[in-house]
Design a protein around this motif. Sequence first.
Motif, PDB file in Angstrom:
ATOM      1  N   PHE A 225       0.474  -1.231  -0.165  1.00  0.00           N
ATOM      2  CA  PHE A 225      -0.196   0.219   0.019  1.00  0.00           C
ATOM      3  C   PHE A 225       0.457   1.649  -0.136  1.00  0.00           C
ATOM      4  N   GLY A 226       2.763   1.030   0.079  1.00  0.00           N
ATOM      5  CA  GLY A 226       2.945   2.449  -0.026  1.00  0.00           C
ATOM      6  C   GLY A 226       2.906   3.012   1.026  1.00  0.00           C
ATOM      7  N   LEU A 227       3.935   4.242   1.286  1.00  0.00           N
ATOM      8  CA  LEU A 227       4.177   4.551   2.505  1.00  0.00           C
ATOM      9  C   LEU A 227       3.284   5.383   2.616  1.00  0.00           C
ATOM     10  N   LEU A 228       2.199   5.921   1.913  1.00  0.00           N
ATOM     11  CA  LEU A 228       1.021   7.063   2.570  1.00  0.00           C
ATOM     12  C   LEU A 228       0.482   5.994   3.227  1.00  0.00           C
ATOM     13  N   GLN A 269      -1.173   3.587  -8.788  1.00  0.00           N
ATOM     14  CA  GLN A 269      -1.447   4.565  -9.182  1.00  0.00           C
ATOM     15  C   GLN A 269      -3.090   4.313  -7.874  1.00  0.00           C
ATOM     16  N   ARG A 270      -3.355   3.110  -7.669  1.00  0.00           N
ATOM     17  CA  ARG A 270      -4.572   2.475  -6.937  1.00  0.00           C
ATOM     18  C   ARG A 270      -4.487   3.643  -5.681  1.00  0.00           C
ATOM     19  N   ASN A 271      -2.711   2.924  -4.404  1.00  0.00           N
ATOM     20  CA  ASN A 271      -2.526   3.670  -3.868  1.00  0.00           C
ATOM     21  C   ASN A 271      -2.634   5.155  -3.692  1.00  0.00           C
ATOM     22  N   LEU A 272      -1.941   5.409  -4.705  1.00  0.00           N
ATOM     23  CA  LEU A 272      -2.162   6.958  -4.817  1.00  0.00           C
ATOM     24  C   LEU A 272      -3.961   7.858  -4.259  1.00  0.00           C
ATOM     25  N   ALA A 273      -4.625   7.075  -5.174  1.00  0.00           N
ATOM     26  CA  ALA A 273      -6.094   7.347  -5.354  1.00  0.00           C
ATOM     27  C   ALA A 273      -6.850   7.009  -4.061  1.00  0.00           C
ATOM     28  N   ARG A 289       4.733  12.328  -4.961  1.00  0.00           N
ATOM     29  CA  ARG A 289       2.787  11.595  -4.978  1.00  0.00           C
ATOM     30  C   ARG A 289       2.916  10.251  -5.081  1.00  0.00           C
ATOM     31  N   LEU A 290       3.768  10.041  -6.065  1.00  0.00           N
ATOM     32  CA  LEU A 290       3.605   8.516  -7.007  1.00  0.00           C
ATOM     33  C   LEU A 290       4.485   8.053  -6.005  1.00  0.00           C
ATOM     34  N   LEU A 291       5.958   8.298  -5.733  1.00  0.00           N
ATOM     35  CA  LEU A 291       7.023   8.264  -5.102  1.00  0.00           C
ATOM     36  C   LEU A 291       6.644   7.045  -3.448  1.00  0.00           C
ATOM     37  N   LEU A 292       5.841   8.408  -3.227  1.00  0.00           N
ATOM     38  CA  LEU A 292       5.333   8.541  -1.553  1.00  0.00           C
ATOM     39  C   LEU A 292       4.018   6.861  -1.085  1.00  0.00           C
ATOM     40  N   ALA A 293       3.226   7.006  -2.488  1.00  0.00           N
ATOM     41  CA  ALA A 293       2.721   5.838  -2.654  1.00  0.00           C
ATOM     42  C   ALA A 293       3.207   4.673  -3.798  1.00  0.00           C
ATOM     43  N   THR A 321      -7.234  18.645   9.960  1.00  0.00           N
ATOM     44  CA  THR A 321      -8.550  18.584   9.479  1.00  0.00           C
ATOM     45  C   THR A 321      -8.204  17.764   8.081  1.00  0.00           C
ATOM     46  N   SER A 322      -7.108  16.899   8.000  1.00  0.00           N
ATOM     47  CA  SER A 322      -6.524  15.979   7.417  1.00  0.00           C
ATOM     48  C   SER A 322      -6.225  14.881   7.835  1.00  0.00           C
ATOM     49  N   THR A 323      -5.902  13.060   7.434  1.00  0.00           N
ATOM     50  CA  THR A 323      -5.235  12.400   8.466  1.00  0.00           C
ATOM     51  C   THR A 323      -3.927  12.867   7.960  1.00  0.00           C
ATOM     52  N   LEU A 324      -3.037  12.654   6.439  1.00  0.00           N
ATOM     53  CA  LEU A 324      -2.477  12.869   6.261  1.00  0.00           C
ATOM     54  C   LEU A 324      -1.607  14.794   6.202  1.00  0.00           C
ATOM     55  N   ILE A 325      -1.050  15.354   5.789  1.00  0.00           N
ATOM     56  CA  ILE A 325      -0.116  16.382   5.506  1.00  0.00           C
ATOM     57  C   ILE A 325       1.013  16.422   4.441  1.00  0.00           C
ATOM     58  N   VAL A 326       1.375  15.784   3.739  1.00  0.00           N
ATOM     59  CA  VAL A 326       2.549  15.712   3.204  1.00  0.00           C
ATOM     60  C   VAL A 326       3.213  17.116   2.421  1.00  0.00           C
TER      61      VAL A 326
END
Length: 328
Positions: A225-228, A269-273, A289-293, A321-326
Amino acid sequence: MKYRLTQYAHGGGCACKIPPGELEAVVAGLIDTTRPDDLVIGLDDGDDAAVVRIEGGQAVVATADFFTPVVDDPYDWGRIAAANALSDVYAVGGRPLVAVNLLGWPRDTLPMDLVREVLRGGLDVAREARCHVAGGHSVDDPEPKYGMAVTGLADPDRLLRLDAGRPGMPLCLTKPLGVGVLNTRHKATGEVFPQAVETMTTLNAAASRAALERGHGCATDVTGFGLLGHLYKMARASGVTAVVDASAVDYLDGARAAVRDGYVSGGTQRNLAWVTPHTEFGEVSEEDRLLLADAQTSGGLLVAGEVPGAPIVGELVGRETSTLIVRR
């Protein structure tokens, strides 16, 4: 004749996992809300392994993991698959004791000599982990698949779990990212990336031990599921927001070039979505974003707490406001 194992499967490694959103929808109705006290870790948050308390102040750790070829070399594939399966035990703070092989093989398409090399690779890594390998199960399968079911032991009062994160904890990542895009390039072109094989075959035993010795209680391994994706599950389970410093994350040589050249798996790509609706990306580039996912295979541990030698890549903060902030 040299066989390219990656050409006999539709996906490769942990990138061929069922998408996280679909998987969560399937298991949502299967979680037992009346979970017995001896089941310390179950389906609730999607931890890396199940943990059951037993007599004598110990706990049994159980997990299984298998996948299609991530590299063409059968011996290396066996090593990677074994390290990946063992990682789930390390990710909850356990010590592997015994494993059984899980094998699917297209016996009319690929020679059985290759199976021996796959199993030899798995056995060598299990020996490195001081984990017995005792039999297993095999089936005739249109696609080659290999992995292990692993049983281990842990201290039920000293575990690494998803829901133990608290605001103020730093986030450390014990392996660089990028094996997903490099494996995708390998599958498409045949190029070999020794740096990716090396990191995928490195056990997470030392990282797990270091986290426990420093008194940490929250961790996960970074795989399909990637880092994110895995960090999102941790933050959600712990009721916190996770902030990631994209500039602090280490990447394997060649990973950025692979993204720029378009070698991005469908799993990534599905991870990022999946994580995007829960993430503030600001001005972070699509490449980052793609590398983190990126869907990792046998990735490192993501630990809420400092680990010697591992870069701090972010921190856990109070609910925002969000669960993740990059950020960069």
